[in-house]
Design a protein around this motif. Structure first.
Motif, PDB file in Angstrom:
ATOM      1  N   LEU A  28       0.808  -1.222   0.000  1.00  0.00           N
ATOM      2  CA  LEU A  28       0.000   0.000   0.000  1.00  0.00           C
ATOM      3  C   LEU A  28       0.840   1.271   0.000  1.00  0.00           C
ATOM      4  CD1 LEU A  28      -2.834   1.362   0.314  1.00  0.00           C
ATOM      5  CD2 LEU A  28      -2.511   1.153   2.784  1.00  0.00           C
ATOM      6  N   THR A  29       1.928   1.267   0.770  1.00  0.00           N
ATOM      7  CA  THR A  29       2.677   2.513   0.969  1.00  0.00           C
ATOM      8  C   THR A  29       3.998   2.585   0.213  1.00  0.00           C
ATOM      9  OG1 THR A  29       3.787   1.636   2.946  1.00  0.00           O
ATOM     10  CG2 THR A  29       1.671   2.746   3.270  1.00  0.00           C
ATOM     11  N   GLU A  30       4.407   1.478  -0.431  1.00  0.00           N
ATOM     12  CA  GLU A  30       5.678   1.498  -1.157  1.00  0.00           C
ATOM     13  C   GLU A  30       5.505   1.047  -2.612  1.00  0.00           C
ATOM     14  OE1 GLU A  30       8.891  -0.452   0.899  1.00  0.00           O
ATOM     15  OE2 GLU A  30       8.151   0.153   2.868  1.00  0.00           O
ATOM     16  N   ASP A  31       5.317  -0.243  -2.801  1.00  0.00           N
ATOM     17  CA  ASP A  31       5.357  -0.799  -4.154  1.00  0.00           C
ATOM     18  C   ASP A  31       4.211  -0.314  -5.038  1.00  0.00           C
ATOM     19  OD1 ASP A  31       7.632  -2.160  -3.391  1.00  0.00           O
ATOM     20  OD2 ASP A  31       6.530  -3.960  -2.805  1.00  0.00           O
ATOM     21  N   PHE A  32       3.040  -0.088  -4.463  1.00  0.00           N
ATOM     22  CA  PHE A  32       1.882   0.357  -5.254  1.00  0.00           C
ATOM     23  C   PHE A  32       1.282   1.647  -4.668  1.00  0.00           C
ATOM     24  CE2 PHE A  32       2.321  -4.207  -5.681  1.00  0.00           C
ATOM     25  CZ  PHE A  32       2.280  -4.389  -7.052  1.00  0.00           C
ATOM     26  N   ALA A  33       2.146   2.424  -4.023  1.00  0.00           N
ATOM     27  CA  ALA A  33       1.691   3.649  -3.362  1.00  0.00           C
ATOM     28  C   ALA A  33       1.103   4.650  -4.357  1.00  0.00           C
ATOM     29  CB  ALA A  33       2.840   4.292  -2.592  1.00  0.00           C
ATOM     30  N   ASP A  34       1.740   4.826  -5.508  1.00  0.00           N
ATOM     31  CA  ASP A  34       1.229   5.777  -6.499  1.00  0.00           C
ATOM     32  C   ASP A  34      -0.143   5.347  -7.005  1.00  0.00           C
ATOM     33  OD1 ASP A  34       3.507   7.303  -6.262  1.00  0.00           O
ATOM     34  OD2 ASP A  34       4.518   6.358  -7.969  1.00  0.00           O
ATOM     35  N   PHE A  35      -0.296   4.051  -7.247  1.00  0.00           N
ATOM     36  CA  PHE A  35      -1.582   3.547  -7.719  1.00  0.00           C
ATOM     37  C   PHE A  35      -2.672   3.799  -6.681  1.00  0.00           C
ATOM     38  CE2 PHE A  35      -4.801   0.228  -8.055  1.00  0.00           C
ATOM     39  CZ  PHE A  35      -5.126   0.259  -9.410  1.00  0.00           C
ATOM     40  N   ALA A  36      -2.336   3.596  -5.400  1.00  0.00           N
ATOM     41  CA  ALA A  36      -3.326   3.740  -4.320  1.00  0.00           C
ATOM     42  C   ALA A  36      -3.512   5.181  -3.881  1.00  0.00           C
ATOM     43  CB  ALA A  36      -2.922   2.888  -3.124  1.00  0.00           C
ATOM     44  N   GLY A  37      -2.839   6.131  -4.526  1.00  0.00           N
ATOM     45  CA  GLY A  37      -3.038   7.536  -4.219  1.00  0.00           C
ATOM     46  C   GLY A  37      -2.189   8.058  -3.088  1.00  0.00           C
ATOM     47  N   ASN A  38      -1.143   7.315  -2.681  1.00  0.00           N
ATOM     48  CA  ASN A  38      -0.254   7.750  -1.593  1.00  0.00           C
ATOM     49  C   ASN A  38      -1.040   8.230  -0.365  1.00  0.00           C
ATOM     50  OD1 ASN A  38       2.532   7.511  -2.807  1.00  0.00           O
ATOM     51  ND2 ASN A  38       1.584   8.868  -4.339  1.00  0.00           N
ATOM     52  N   LEU A  39      -1.954   7.393   0.071  1.00  0.00           N
ATOM     53  CA  LEU A  39      -2.801   7.747   1.211  1.00  0.00           C
ATOM     54  C   LEU A  39      -1.978   8.101   2.445  1.00  0.00           C
ATOM     55  CD1 LEU A  39      -5.526   4.954   0.926  1.00  0.00           C
ATOM     56  CD2 LEU A  39      -5.681   7.315   0.120  1.00  0.00           C
ATOM     57  N   HIS A  40      -0.876   7.403   2.647  1.00  0.00           N
ATOM     58  CA  HIS A  40      -0.079   7.592   3.852  1.00  0.00           C
ATOM     59  C   HIS A  40       0.596   8.956   3.910  1.00  0.00           C
ATOM     60  CE1 HIS A  40       2.658   6.265   0.735  1.00  0.00           C
ATOM     61  NE2 HIS A  40       3.691   6.661   1.460  1.00  0.00           N
ATOM     62  N   GLU A  41       0.666   9.654   2.771  1.00  0.00           N
ATOM     63  CA  GLU A  41       1.321  10.963   2.746  1.00  0.00           C
ATOM     64  C   GLU A  41       0.387  12.093   3.160  1.00  0.00           C
ATOM     65  OE1 GLU A  41       3.085  11.540  -1.058  1.00  0.00           O
ATOM     66  OE2 GLU A  41       4.589   9.957  -0.785  1.00  0.00           O
ATOM     67  N   ASP A  42      -0.905  11.820   3.263  1.00  0.00           N
ATOM     68  CA  ASP A  42      -1.836  12.833   3.748  1.00  0.00           C
ATOM     69  C   ASP A  42      -1.505  13.140   5.208  1.00  0.00           C
ATOM     70  OD1 ASP A  42      -4.378  13.901   5.029  1.00  0.00           O
ATOM     71  OD2 ASP A  42      -5.037  13.772   2.947  1.00  0.00           O
ATOM     72  N   PRO A  43      -1.366  14.404   5.580  1.00  0.00           N
ATOM     73  CA  PRO A  43      -0.965  14.746   6.962  1.00  0.00           C
ATOM     74  C   PRO A  43      -1.944  14.255   8.028  1.00  0.00           C
ATOM     75  CG  PRO A  43      -1.684  16.697   5.743  1.00  0.00           C
ATOM     76  CD  PRO A  43      -1.537  15.598   4.739  1.00  0.00           C
ATOM     77  N   ARG A  44      -3.165  13.936   7.624  1.00  0.00           N
ATOM     78  CA  ARG A  44      -4.138  13.440   8.602  1.00  0.00           C
ATOM     79  C   ARG A  44      -4.002  11.946   8.867  1.00  0.00           C
ATOM     80  NH1 ARG A  44      -9.390  15.248   5.462  1.00  0.00           N
ATOM     81  NH2 ARG A  44      -7.956  14.716   3.742  1.00  0.00           N
ATOM     82  N   VAL A  45      -3.201  11.252   8.052  1.00  0.00           N
ATOM     83  CA  VAL A  45      -3.147   9.790   8.095  1.00  0.00           C
ATOM     84  C   VAL A  45      -1.855   9.302   8.735  1.00  0.00           C
ATOM     85  CG1 VAL A  45      -3.091   7.700   6.691  1.00  0.00           C
ATOM     86  CG2 VAL A  45      -4.617   9.579   6.068  1.00  0.00           C
ATOM     87  N   THR A  46      -1.992   8.357   9.641  1.00  0.00           N
ATOM     88  CA  THR A  46      -0.852   7.644  10.233  1.00  0.00           C
ATOM     89  C   THR A  46      -1.093   6.145  10.073  1.00  0.00           C
ATOM     90  OG1 THR A  46      -0.537   9.386  11.898  1.00  0.00           O
ATOM     91  CG2 THR A  46       0.497   7.232  12.324  1.00  0.00           C
ATOM     92  N   ILE A  47      -0.133   5.442   9.481  1.00  0.00           N
ATOM     93  CA  ILE A  47      -0.246   3.999   9.278  1.00  0.00           C
ATOM     94  C   ILE A  47       0.699   3.299  10.254  1.00  0.00           C
ATOM     95  CG2 ILE A  47      -0.009   2.086   7.663  1.00  0.00           C
ATOM     96  CD1 ILE A  47      -2.269   3.959   6.936  1.00  0.00           C
ATOM     97  N   VAL A  48       0.177   2.321  10.969  1.00  0.00           N
ATOM     98  CA  VAL A  48       0.945   1.609  11.990  1.00  0.00           C
ATOM     99  C   VAL A  48       0.884   0.108  11.708  1.00  0.00           C
ATOM    100  CG1 VAL A  48       1.175   1.105  14.453  1.00  0.00           C
ATOM    101  CG2 VAL A  48       0.384   3.376  13.705  1.00  0.00           C
ATOM    102  N   VAL A  49       2.035  -0.558  11.759  1.00  0.00           N
ATOM    103  CA  VAL A  49       2.073  -2.015  11.649  1.00  0.00           C
ATOM    104  C   VAL A  49       2.022  -2.592  13.062  1.00  0.00           C
ATOM    105  CG1 VAL A  49       3.364  -4.027  10.868  1.00  0.00           C
ATOM    106  CG2 VAL A  49       3.414  -1.921   9.517  1.00  0.00           C
ATOM    107  N   ASP A  50       0.887  -3.150  13.409  1.00  0.00           N
ATOM    108  CA  ASP A  50       0.684  -3.679  14.766  1.00  0.00           C
ATOM    109  C   ASP A  50      -0.591  -4.511  14.752  1.00  0.00           C
ATOM    110  OD1 ASP A  50       0.889  -4.164  17.491  1.00  0.00           O
ATOM    111  OD2 ASP A  50       1.326  -2.066  17.989  1.00  0.00           O
ATOM    112  N   GLU A  51      -0.797  -5.271  15.812  1.00  0.00           N
ATOM    113  CA  GLU A  51      -2.055  -5.997  15.987  1.00  0.00           C
ATOM    114  C   GLU A  51      -3.067  -5.043  16.594  1.00  0.00           C
ATOM    115  OE1 GLU A  51      -5.236  -8.136  17.630  1.00  0.00           O
ATOM    116  OE2 GLU A  51      -3.719  -7.215  18.929  1.00  0.00           O
TER     117      GLU A  51
END
Length: 821
Positions: A357-380
């Motif tokens: 989502l955030t690296e290999d296909f980030a451009d396709f997905a619209g770089n959601l993680h770059e929006d200042p309102r968005v924080t992506i966390v890898v966790d359970e």
């Protein structure tokens, strides 16, 4: 002469290599099975490995003329080399046999599965022969040898995690196969076995080179070694493939495909907009699927997201701080942005999904993680929520199961831990006063069992939090999808079928009249149905569940489980009582059809391992009867059977419990197995210098301490875990290690102490007792799941304690002095 030779360090390295590879191959097989077959077959990999291990021990026992003492070192080196070669042979053979999905309906399909399992057991048979020879032929060194065995297994468990993250499962098979070949080199060094050593060196070099080549080859069909048969069909080429220790993720689709009208679960039939999107599919272990969406930076192409039943929470709570559990392809994050929410935190357990989502296909997905309102966390998700010292206006959990847990018959605890009374209490407790928790799931019209259980979960959690009338805090909105798929999963095609989608909304405070008005207006505009709200319910079942009334008639008429899952019985997707297994009507009810198949597999497996254990006992015992030795051997038989069964039951129950506490499947696997095996190895090493004359009294004292530790962990452990549940990961790991290590230390003493005594009077029977220990471990691995599913994790734990009490009674019956002839 044998006793002096085995003390060489190279022999300890050899057993370390063999046992490390044994556990690594077992774990790799669970990943391969999860992809090439169904999840519930992945679980069987544990029993296949223990089955082969036991057969190897029995071969040593039944054929002493072949496995003579004089050739012990030779057979150790040969079986270690054979283990490595057979790993490759079994894997290639397994990948050459298409998995037939109609197991149970076809004799040929059943035969193909049995053939596959027998082939996969071959490397474990070789491993079993090697380990049995080492542990039973050198009783004076059994303490340190068993320690090397356990420590090797523990390190194997730890090493497979980075190996699976660095490369893929087929390549990991090559690397694992090289390890026992290296072990063969150590076993044969300076002993005149130049032929074995030379072959082992050649195979080691070839396997390592093959692993390097396969790793460096780009994704796609060009890889020389890859999974070919997936769910009974030849897999098509994927755009990108990722592996880790608990999943395989592939991305499929062409980013250059033309735009089309969007389709999504829960999209209103009333939506007639002009939105057009491009989509690529992320597939997780064949069954789970999520989508990357490209709206070409045009918000108009995301207008359809305002007409999803799963997004109704955004209508009721605008301008909110949002926490999303399960980011997947990013649809829920995109939805929150389209609704112009203040902040969005997305939590996703699978690092490879986030990488896509955030690296290999980030451009396709619209770089959601770059929006200042968005924080992506890898966790359970649950673990992350528990550790937060802030509250949220919205917590959203949509379709976080992807049929994986259902197809596993609830054997997958990662997803189940999200759906317990205690987890719902955590979510609700982390809401602001205006906060709302949204959970979406498939709604099967004839019997919406999962939505029934969600409603019961909501009621029980709210009641536990002191809410007097939970009904006023709940609402359910349903979207009639209208799709024509068969309900459930078609095992021949792998296609999913379902009826509708429902969203359960739980408010921290009672829903206001304005909330209900807005909900009804949103439902009317989108042709959704308000199934439940503080104003009433569409049927009696939902009303009774929301008000705490038992569904006596439904539970009496159908063999389903409606009780709210708890952390001690966290099997949300296991919804079928035992009496419903052979009820043909249950196959028509959504995930129950999947659940039935998984539980039947577990039942067949349990029956098979019980039969296997019985054969392992009866056949050698008939020889003992002929030799008038059966009475003398019975205490030893009961002892080794009980400690094998108890060890596995305790290991499995602790792993199930700590998987919830640690919040990550990798942590539970690594922490529990590594700590238990390493501490057991240290415990075994401490018995090395206990003389045989003192072994019985020393053992009884150590057993007494072990039982006390069992009781302390059972009675005080849950409170300790609850107190530290919100701590950072290193602290939680330290607490888990502190609970496991003392028990493991004393559990590791049981086998060498018993073998020391039995070798004094009945040395020729030692391989049988090692085999009995393995056979009971096979039984324990299956029995632990069966007990947990049908009772609780605590019940499985207490069964382990009973096994050790039986072992103590048998140990006390051992003769104190050596037998005289």
């Amino acid at each position: 002469m044998l006793e002096s030779l085995i003390t060489r360090r190279r022999d300890l390295v050899g057993i370390f290599m063999v046992t490390a590879a044994t556990l690594m191959f077992q774990i790799v097989l669970t990943r391969i099975f999860s992809v090439s077959m169904w999840y519930h077959f992945a679980f069987v990999a544990i029993s296949v490995s223990m089955f082969g291990f036991t057969i190897g021990a029995l071969l040593v026992f039944f054929y002493p003329k072949i496995f003579t003492k004089e050739k012990t070192h030779y057979h150790m080196a040969l079986s270690s080399l054979a283990f490595g070669i057979l790993v490759i042979f079994s894997f290639l053979t397994q990948q050459s046999i298409p998995f037939m999905t109609d197991v149970g309906d076809s004799v040929i399909a059943l035969y193909s599965i049995l053939l596959m399992y027998m082939v996969l057991a071959l490397p474990f048979i070789a491993s079993g022969i090697c380990v049995c020879l080492i542990l039973t032929r050198f009783p004076k060194q059994v303490g340190k040898l068993y320690a090397a065995d356990l420590i090797g297994s523990g390190m194997g468990c730890l090493l497979i995690i980075p190996a699976m993250r660095f490369t893929d499962a087929p390549t990991a098979v090559l690397l694992v196969a090289a390890i026992p070949c290296i072990g063969a080199i150590f076993f044969s060094w300076a002993r005149g076995f130049s032929g074995i050593r030379n072959v082992a060196v050649i195979f080691t070099v070839l396997l390592l080179l093959g692993g390097i080549v396969n790793t460096l080859t780009p994704d796609g069909s060009a890889k020389p070694l890859r999974l070919r048969w997936v769910m009974g069909i030849i897999e098509t080429e994927s755009r990108k493939e990722y592996w880790n220790d608990f999943s395989r993720v592939v991305v499929r689709g062409n980013p250059d495909n033309p735009e089309r009208k969007p389709s999504a679960h829960g999209l209103s039939n009333m939506y007639k907009g002009d939105a057009k999107v491009q989509q690529m599919m992320i597939v997780i272990d064949v069954i789970g699927a999520t989508y990357l969406t490209n709206i070409n930076n045009d918000p108009k192409n995301a207008e359809h997201l305002k007409h999803l039943v799963t997004n109704s929470v955004h209508v009721l709570r605008p301008d909110s701080d949002v926490l999303i559990i399960g980011v997947g392809g990013g649809r829920d994050v995109l939805s929150a942005l389209i609704f112009d929410q203040k902040s969005i935190i997305g939590v996703e357990i699978n690092n490879n999904v986030i990488k896509a989502l955030t690296e290999d296909f980030a451009d396709f997905a619209g770089n959601l993680h770059e929006d200042p309102r968005v924080t992506i966390v890898v966790d359970e998700g649950r673990s992350y929520v528990t550790r937060q010292d802030r509250n949220f206006d919205i917590i959203q959990l949509s379709f976080i199961d992807t049929f994986a847990a259902g197809s596993a018959g609830a054997f997958v605890l990662t997803e189940n831990a999200l759906y317990t009374v205690e987890s719902f209490e955590e979510y609700i407790s982390h809401l602001t006063d205006r906060g709302m928790f949204s959970v979406s799931h498939f709604y099967f019209r004839e019997l919406p069992i999962q939505v029934y259980r969600l409603t019961n979960l909501a009621y029980q959690s709210l009641k536990n939090l002191g809410v007097e009338d939970p009904h006023k805090h709940m609402a359910i909105l349903r979207h009639a999808d209208g799709w024509e798929f068969k309900t459930g999963i078609d095992f021949k095609t792998g296609k999913l079928g379902f009826d509708d989608v429902a969203t359960l909304l739980i408010s921290r405070t009672p829903m206001t009249e304005e909330d209900i008005d807005n909900l009804e207006a949103y439902a009317l505009a989108n042709d959704f149905e308000v199934v439940l709200s503080p104003r009433g319910a569409k049927n009696d079942e939902f009303y009774k569940l929301a008000t705490g009334q038992p569904l006596v008639e439904l539970e009496a008429s159908l063999p389903v489980i409606l009780a709210a899952p708890t952390d001690d019985a966290p099997f949300f997707f296991h919804s079928l009582k035992l009496r419903g297994l052979f009820n043909a009507e249950m196959n028509k009810h959504g995930l129950l059809s999947v659940n039935i198949r998984a539980i039947k597999i577990l039942g067949y497996l349990l029956g098979a391992v019980i039969l296997f254990a019985a054969v392992c006992v009866v056949v050698p015992m008939s020889r003992a009867i002929k030799q008038n030795a059966s009475r003398e051997l019975l205490p030893f038989l009961g002892y080794f059977f009980s400690i094998g069964l108890g060890f596995m039951l305790l290991e499995m129950s602790i792993m199930q419990r700590l998987m919830i506490f640690l919040g990550y499947p990798t942590y539970a696997l690594a922490v529990v197995l590594f700590t238990l095996l390493i501490s057991s190895g240290i415990g075994s090493a401490t018995t090395q210098h206990i003389p045989v004359e003192s072994a019985k009294s020393a053992g009884l004292k150590r057993f007494a301490i072990l039982i006390v530790l069992f009781l302390i962990v059972q009675f005080f452990g849950p409170d300790l875990l609850h107190y530290f549940r919100g701590s950072v990961t290193p602290i939680r790991i330290a607490i888990a290690v502190g609970m496991i290590a003392p028990m493991g230390l004393f559990m590791g003493m049981a086998f060498p102490l018993g073998l020391t005594i039995v070798s004094r009077d009945h040395e020729s029977w030692s391989p049988w007792f090692w085999g009995i220990n393995g056979a009971s471990s096979v039984l324990g691995s299956v029995l632990a799941i069966a007990i947990s599913l049908n009772a609780s994790i605590s019940a499985s734990y207490w069964t382990a304690v009973v096994c050790y009490l039986v072992a103590i009674a048998c140990f006390a019956a051992f003769p104190t002095k050596a037998k005289t002839n």
